[in-house]
Design a protein around this motif. Sequence first.
Motif, PDB file in Angstrom:
ATOM      1  N   ASP A  17       0.822  -1.199   0.000  1.00 56.20           N
ATOM      2  CA  ASP A  17       0.000   0.000   0.000  1.00 56.20           C
ATOM      3  C   ASP A  17       0.862   1.257   0.000  1.00 56.20           C
ATOM      4  O   ASP A  17       0.442   2.298  -0.467  1.00 56.20           O
ATOM      5  N   ILE A  18       2.059   1.167   0.519  1.00 55.07           N
ATOM      6  CA  ILE A  18       2.977   2.308   0.543  1.00 55.07           C
ATOM      7  C   ILE A  18       3.869   2.308  -0.696  1.00 55.07           C
ATOM      8  O   ILE A  18       4.128   3.356  -1.289  1.00 55.07           O
ATOM      9  N   VAL A  20       3.540   0.933  -3.836  1.00 54.84           N
ATOM     10  CA  VAL A  20       2.948   1.133  -5.168  1.00 54.84           C
ATOM     11  C   VAL A  20       2.689   2.622  -5.452  1.00 54.84           C
ATOM     12  O   VAL A  20       3.101   3.121  -6.497  1.00 54.84           O
ATOM     13  N   PRO A  21       2.053   3.387  -4.562  1.00 52.81           N
ATOM     14  CA  PRO A  21       1.902   4.817  -4.834  1.00 52.81           C
ATOM     15  C   PRO A  21       3.240   5.557  -4.889  1.00 52.81           C
ATOM     16  O   PRO A  21       3.393   6.502  -5.669  1.00 52.81           O
ATOM     17  N   ALA A  22       4.218   5.130  -4.093  1.00 51.87           N
ATOM     18  CA  ALA A  22       5.530   5.774  -4.139  1.00 51.87           C
ATOM     19  C   ALA A  22       6.184   5.567  -5.498  1.00 51.87           C
ATOM     20  O   ALA A  22       6.790   6.496  -6.057  1.00 51.87           O
ATOM     21  N   ALA A  24       4.571   5.016  -8.342  1.00 43.97           N
ATOM     22  CA  ALA A  24       3.800   5.782  -9.311  1.00 43.97           C
ATOM     23  C   ALA A  24       4.170   7.261  -9.252  1.00 43.97           C
ATOM     24  O   ALA A  24       4.351   7.910 -10.293  1.00 43.97           O
ATOM     25  N   LEU A  25       4.305   7.811  -8.055  1.00 47.67           N
ATOM     26  CA  LEU A  25       4.681   9.213  -7.928  1.00 47.67           C
ATOM     27  C   LEU A  25       6.102   9.460  -8.427  1.00 47.67           C
ATOM     28  O   LEU A  25       6.385  10.496  -9.033  1.00 47.67           O
ATOM     29  N   SER A  26       7.007   8.514  -8.186  1.00 51.33           N
ATOM     30  CA  SER A  26       8.374   8.650  -8.686  1.00 51.33           C
ATOM     31  C   SER A  26       8.401   8.640 -10.210  1.00 51.33           C
ATOM     32  O   SER A  26       9.127   9.427 -10.841  1.00 51.33           O
TER      33      SER A  26
END
Length: 57
Positions: A17-18, A20-22, A24-26
Amino acid sequence: MTLTGVMATFFAGLALDIAVPAMALSLMAASNWMVQAWPESRSSRHWPPQRWKGRPA
């Protein structure tokens, strides 16, 4: 044994949960940097390249 399996599943899901969004944002930040930093054209009369951000329309 069941409680250990449930806890392991919960914390593995929490890590995803932490992560995958990290990622994507990178990826979004890297693509934004590449678009802004990419030279327009080395053969044009506008060398060195100018930043497009803030130019009048």
